[in-house]
Scaffold this motif. Structure first.
Motif, PDB file in Angstrom:
ATOM      1  N   THR A 150      -6.285  -0.587   2.271  1.00 23.48           N
ATOM      2  CA  THR A 150      -5.548  -0.904   3.499  1.00 23.48           C
ATOM      3  C   THR A 150      -6.514  -1.375   4.579  1.00 23.48           C
ATOM      4  O   THR A 150      -7.696  -1.048   4.573  1.00 23.48           O
ATOM      5  CB  THR A 150      -4.771   0.320   4.028  1.00 23.48           C
ATOM      6  OG1 THR A 150      -5.687   1.379   4.299  1.00 23.48           O
ATOM      7  CG2 THR A 150      -3.720   0.768   3.032  1.00 23.48           C
ATOM      8  N   VAL A 152      -6.267  -3.151   8.979  1.00 29.33           N
ATOM      9  CA  VAL A 152      -5.433  -3.326  10.172  1.00 29.33           C
ATOM     10  C   VAL A 152      -5.347  -4.814  10.493  1.00 29.33           C
ATOM     11  O   VAL A 152      -6.367  -5.501  10.572  1.00 29.33           O
ATOM     12  CB  VAL A 152      -6.008  -2.560  11.387  1.00 29.33           C
ATOM     13  CG1 VAL A 152      -5.131  -2.788  12.618  1.00 29.33           C
ATOM     14  CG2 VAL A 152      -6.094  -1.082  11.075  1.00 29.33           C
ATOM     15  N   ILE A 274      -4.058   2.218  15.694  1.00 28.24           N
ATOM     16  CA  ILE A 274      -4.571   2.683  14.406  1.00 28.24           C
ATOM     17  C   ILE A 274      -6.078   2.874  14.516  1.00 28.24           C
ATOM     18  O   ILE A 274      -6.794   1.989  14.977  1.00 28.24           O
ATOM     19  CB  ILE A 274      -4.248   1.673  13.282  1.00 28.24           C
ATOM     20  CG1 ILE A 274      -2.736   1.426  13.213  1.00 28.24           C
ATOM     21  CG2 ILE A 274      -4.753   2.176  11.935  1.00 28.24           C
ATOM     22  CD1 ILE A 274      -2.335   0.308  12.290  1.00 28.24           C
ATOM     23  N   LYS A 276      -9.383   3.483  12.258  1.00 29.50           N
ATOM     24  CA  LYS A 276      -9.899   3.441  10.885  1.00 29.50           C
ATOM     25  C   LYS A 276     -11.316   3.989  10.786  1.00 29.50           C
ATOM     26  O   LYS A 276     -11.971   3.854   9.754  1.00 29.50           O
ATOM     27  CB  LYS A 276      -9.885   1.993  10.375  1.00 29.50           C
ATOM     28  CG  LYS A 276      -8.507   1.397  10.238  1.00 29.50           C
ATOM     29  CD  LYS A 276      -7.757   1.963   9.040  1.00 29.50           C
ATOM     30  CE  LYS A 276      -8.241   1.362   7.752  1.00 29.50           C
ATOM     31  NZ  LYS A 276      -7.462   1.817   6.593  1.00 29.50           N
ATOM     32  N   LYS A 288      -0.565  -1.778  10.032  1.00 27.13           N
ATOM     33  CA  LYS A 288      -1.363  -1.473   8.844  1.00 27.13           C
ATOM     34  C   LYS A 288      -0.913  -2.368   7.698  1.00 27.13           C
ATOM     35  O   LYS A 288       0.286  -2.519   7.444  1.00 27.13           O
ATOM     36  CB  LYS A 288      -1.216  -0.005   8.465  1.00 27.13           C
ATOM     37  CG  LYS A 288      -1.995   0.393   7.228  1.00 27.13           C
ATOM     38  CD  LYS A 288      -2.040   1.892   7.014  1.00 27.13           C
ATOM     39  CE  LYS A 288      -3.125   2.521   7.855  1.00 27.13           C
ATOM     40  NZ  LYS A 288      -3.417   3.912   7.444  1.00 27.13           N
ATOM     41  N   CYS A 309       1.659   4.017  11.692  1.00 30.87           N
ATOM     42  CA  CYS A 309       0.357   4.277  11.065  1.00 30.87           C
ATOM     43  C   CYS A 309       0.521   5.290   9.934  1.00 30.87           C
ATOM     44  O   CYS A 309       0.144   6.462  10.061  1.00 30.87           O
ATOM     45  CB  CYS A 309      -0.644   4.793  12.104  1.00 30.87           C
ATOM     46  SG  CYS A 309      -2.297   5.057  11.451  1.00 30.87           S
ATOM     47  N   ASP A 312      -2.515   6.420   3.914  1.00 31.18           N
ATOM     48  CA  ASP A 312      -2.719   5.440   2.847  1.00 31.18           C
ATOM     49  C   ASP A 312      -1.988   5.817   1.568  1.00 31.18           C
ATOM     50  O   ASP A 312      -1.411   4.963   0.890  1.00 31.18           O
ATOM     51  CB  ASP A 312      -4.218   5.280   2.558  1.00 31.18           C
ATOM     52  CG  ASP A 312      -4.928   4.519   3.660  1.00 31.18           C
ATOM     53  OD1 ASP A 312      -4.244   4.069   4.602  1.00 31.18           O
ATOM     54  OD2 ASP A 312      -6.166   4.383   3.594  1.00 31.18           O
TER      55      ASP A 312
END
Length: 450
Positions: A150, A152, A274, A276, A288, A309, A312
């Motif tokens: 994943t 953004v 988000i 990360k 995402k 968000c 995963d």
């Protein structure tokens, strides 16, 4: 009505055909001949209503323009202008004669994207994979093993601050009130910009208490306008776009620092914050996106975006389902990073999930090599962002998020095919001696068929 076709029923008397003007060994020409354009006419023709309205633009023209838009990372306006000047682009889009006038307006591309939606771009991604298989760039067995990760996809918004959101809300409320015919006591068109400038100057001088006081004053003005417009709207019982703007400004006025699902943009209300864990970007504002590629040949087989968000591991099932819908094959193995940990979720998926660094993950030398190759997805995401427009999404709404990710994936796959054509075919055509540079004659003659 159904779209027109690019084929002309008869030849033009005083105009030469494009195939007589261009180099037919160019990589774009060969790629255009290998793509099965008729599949788009059947799949995308469902969104048109027969015998109603003006005939649509040719499907090959619209699909080809979006392929080229993604390949060059251009805007709609720049894509249309480049199409007018480039004969290879015109041939790729199905034109038989060189065009000196634009066949469409750039806004037609926007309306076509809204009409086809993400499903149409999934069909374009599927055709890019089938073209790669026909050209022997991708093997069917490669689809059994995939890498999923994943990232953004940032939206085209400024960094959100309380002061900017309050000031923009005041501007939108005053504008919509004038359009709705509501008479306000004050519009604050001079007061708010003055407070904004004062806040920036105080913050730059490290006078943060005075800067916060300016922000509170702007917030007070916003609350005053919200109450005034809400009261007048109840009295007059008027329903217009001002209701939508009023609801968003009310949401901005009431949200607190630690609230979840905050509003970060009036024009992109679905934008999420988000994190990360990046050193240079602590927070990113967008959606995402899940990217899936083949383990060996590095072709992208799936691209999907999500609201908010999500974790995963919660996106893995939908990502693998999309891969099976596009390729027709459900992967047997999926390689992910540690963000996809969760054995309870893995039990629901009929697929072997491999995560590096987990206890008991490595059982053989071959599996250890495959786990190392999981890192190949990272440069793929880097290319998607830097070269194909996923670093900043300029398309509006949730549909725009999905379409931009799929369009970038199509462009990435086509670029790999074009590189294959350019390296093997063009070198062979330019070399006087086929054995020059040490190439095998039989292998290169096989490449020429594609």
């Amino acid at each position: 009505m159904k779209p027109k076709t690019t084929e002309e029923p008869q030849n033009r008397l005083f105009q030469d055909r494009l195939e007589n003007m261009i180099n037919m060994d160019h990589e774009l020409v060969k790629l255009g001949d290998k793509i099965n354009w008729k599949t788009f006419e059947s799949k995308l023709g469902e969104v048109y209503i027969a015998n109603k309205g003006r005939p649509g633009l040719p499907t090959r023209l619209m699909v080809g323009l979006h392929y080229l838009k993604g390949l060059r990372n251009l805007s709609d306006e720049a894509t249309v202008m480049e199409f007018l000047e480039n004969p290879y682009w015109q041939y790729f889009c199905g034109m038989e004669y060189f065009m000196t006038e634009l066949p469409l307006d750039s806004s037609s591309m926007t309306r076509w994207r809204k009409r086809t939606g993400p499903k149409g771009f999934e069909a374009m991604l599927k055709e890019s994979l089938e073209t790669a298989m026909r050209m022997k760039c991708l093997k069917p067995q490669d689809l059994n093993c995939v890498i999923v990760d994943t990232t953004v996809q940032e939206n085209d918004i400024t960094f959100p601050t309380d002061l900017k959101l309050y000031a923009k809300g005041i501007e939108l409320l005053v504008r919509e009130a004038k359009l709705a015919g509501l008479k306000l006591k004050r519009t604050y068109v001079r007061t708010v910009p003055t407070l904004q400038r004062a806040s920036w100057q105080f913050a730059r001088s490290r006078k943060f208490k005075k800067a916060a006081a300016c922000t509170r004053k702007v917030k007070t003005i916003l609350g005053r306008l919200i109450r005034e417009i809400a009261a007048k709207q109840l009295d007059e019982q008027s329903e217009s776009t001002i209701s939508h703007v009023l609801a968003m400004t009310q949401r901005v006025f009431e949200q607190k620092r630690n609230d979840k699902n905050k509003l970060y943009s009036y024009f992109e209300p679905d934008t999420a914050c988000i994190g990360k864990g990046k050193a240079d970007k602590k927070y990113e504002f967008g959606s995402k996106a899940s990217i899936a590629s083949t383990h060996k040949s590095n072709f992208i087989v799936g691209a999907q975006t999500y609201d908010g968000c999500p974790n995963d591991v919660t996106t893995l099932t939908s990502a693998l389902t999309q891969i099976s819908e596009i390729t027709g094959v459900f992967p047997k193995e999926a390689y992910c990073d540690k963000g996809y940990r969760g054995k309870a979720r893995h039990k629901e998926i009929p697929c072997a999930i491999h995560i590096p660094g987990m206890k008991g993950a490595v059982t053989s030398i071959s599996l250890k090599k495959k786990l190392k190759r999981r890192n190949a997805i990272e440069p793929i995401i880097g290319h998607l962002k830097r070269d194909y427009g996923m670093d900043r999404n300029y398309l509006k709404g949730r549909i725009g998020d999905e379409i931009n990710a799929l369009m970038a994936s199509c462009a990435y796959n086509l670029k790999k095919i074009l590189n294959r054509l350019r390296v093997f075919v063009q070198i062979y055509l330019k070399a006087e001696n086929p054995t020059f540079l040490g190439f095998n004659v039989g292998f290169l003659s096989w490449c020429l068929k594609f």
